[in-house]
Motif scaffolding. Structure first.
Motif, PDB file in Angstrom:
ATOM      1  N   PRO A 183       1.055  -1.489  -0.378  1.00 20.67           N
ATOM      2  CA  PRO A 183      -0.023  -0.210  -0.010  1.00 20.67           C
ATOM      3  C   PRO A 183       0.528   1.109   0.022  1.00 20.67           C
ATOM      4  O   PRO A 183       2.319   1.344   1.128  1.00 20.67           O
ATOM      5  N   ILE A 184       0.416   2.328  -0.767  1.00 21.46           N
ATOM      6  CA  ILE A 184       1.491   3.667  -1.270  1.00 21.46           C
ATOM      7  C   ILE A 184      -0.299   4.443  -0.024  1.00 21.46           C
ATOM      8  O   ILE A 184      -0.891   4.256  -0.248  1.00 21.46           O
ATOM      9  N   ARG A 185       0.413   5.534   1.362  1.00 22.81           N
ATOM     10  CA  ARG A 185      -0.507   6.264   1.662  1.00 22.81           C
ATOM     11  C   ARG A 185       0.342   7.866   1.841  1.00 22.81           C
ATOM     12  O   ARG A 185       1.757   7.937   1.706  1.00 22.81           O
ATOM     13  N   TYR A 186      -0.161   8.307   0.809  1.00 29.61           N
ATOM     14  CA  TYR A 186      -0.260  10.111   0.450  1.00 29.61           C
ATOM     15  C   TYR A 186      -0.582  10.800   1.831  1.00 29.61           C
ATOM     16  O   TYR A 186      -1.458  10.443   2.475  1.00 29.61           O
ATOM     17  N   GLU A 187       0.499  11.211   2.837  1.00 28.31           N
ATOM     18  CA  GLU A 187       0.230  12.165   3.987  1.00 28.31           C
ATOM     19  C   GLU A 187       0.934  13.459   4.012  1.00 28.31           C
ATOM     20  O   GLU A 187       2.406  13.384   3.430  1.00 28.31           O
ATOM     21  N   LYS A 188       0.404  14.057   4.940  1.00 26.63           N
ATOM     22  CA  LYS A 188       1.100  15.632   5.150  1.00 26.63           C
ATOM     23  C   LYS A 188       2.053  15.117   6.078  1.00 26.63           C
ATOM     24  O   LYS A 188       1.523  14.402   7.463  1.00 26.63           O
ATOM     25  N   ILE A 189       3.154  15.231   6.033  1.00 32.40           N
ATOM     26  CA  ILE A 189       4.566  14.727   6.949  1.00 32.40           C
ATOM     27  C   ILE A 189       4.515  15.861   8.239  1.00 32.40           C
ATOM     28  O   ILE A 189       5.064  17.400   7.171  1.00 32.40           O
ATOM     29  N   LYS A 190       4.458  15.694   9.005  1.00 38.35           N
ATOM     30  CA  LYS A 190       4.813  17.672   9.929  1.00 38.35           C
ATOM     31  C   LYS A 190       5.953  17.677   9.422  1.00 38.35           C
ATOM     32  O   LYS A 190       7.136  17.104   9.556  1.00 38.35           O
ATOM     33  N   ASP A 191       6.334  19.290   9.536  1.00 37.94           N
ATOM     34  CA  ASP A 191       7.288  20.243   9.213  1.00 37.94           C
ATOM     35  C   ASP A 191       8.453  19.260  10.069  1.00 37.94           C
ATOM     36  O   ASP A 191       9.836  19.604   9.344  1.00 37.94           O
ATOM     37  N   GLU A 192       8.571  18.886  11.383  1.00 41.40           N
ATOM     38  CA  GLU A 192       9.431  19.178  12.612  1.00 41.40           C
ATOM     39  C   GLU A 192      10.332  17.332  11.396  1.00 41.40           C
ATOM     40  O   GLU A 192      11.593  17.298  12.105  1.00 41.40           O
ATOM     41  N   LEU A 193      10.004  16.739  10.967  1.00 40.93           N
ATOM     42  CA  LEU A 193      10.602  15.053  10.230  1.00 40.93           C
ATOM     43  C   LEU A 193      11.185  15.814   8.686  1.00 40.93           C
ATOM     44  O   LEU A 193      10.441  16.687   8.434  1.00 40.93           O
ATOM     45  N   THR A 194      12.088  14.964   8.855  1.00 38.58           N
ATOM     46  CA  THR A 194      12.902  15.263   7.588  1.00 38.58           C
ATOM     47  C   THR A 194      12.715  14.344   6.507  1.00 38.58           C
ATOM     48  O   THR A 194      11.937  13.350   7.016  1.00 38.58           O
TER      49      THR A 194
END
Length: 66
Positions: free
Chosen positions: A20-31
């Motif tokens: 599966p592929i999930r397109y998620e908004k990744i938090k800014d503090e994560l690189t």
């Protein structure tokens, strides 16, 4: 072949492989723009929804290689 077609083909390949592929908004503090991970023992690809098409392709290729 354009990048959008290539991305679509990579998504189809992941589907055929049962990844599966999930397109998620990744938090800014994560690189990074995402990558492969295991959730509850299942392998998935998480990709930042705001990533460029080229970044999405790169993440999928790296993830599918593993």
């Amino acid at each position: 072949m354009d990048d959008h077609t290539t991305l679509s083909q990579l998504e189809e390949l992941a589907d055929k492989l049962g990844i599966p592929i999930r397109y998620e908004k990744i938090k800014d503090e994560l690189t990074g723009a995402g990558g492969p991970c295991r959730i509850e023992g299942k392998y998935i690809l998480i990709i930042h929804s705001n990533a460029t098409v080229k970044e999405k392709m790169r993440i999928m290729i790296e993830g599918l290689r593993k």
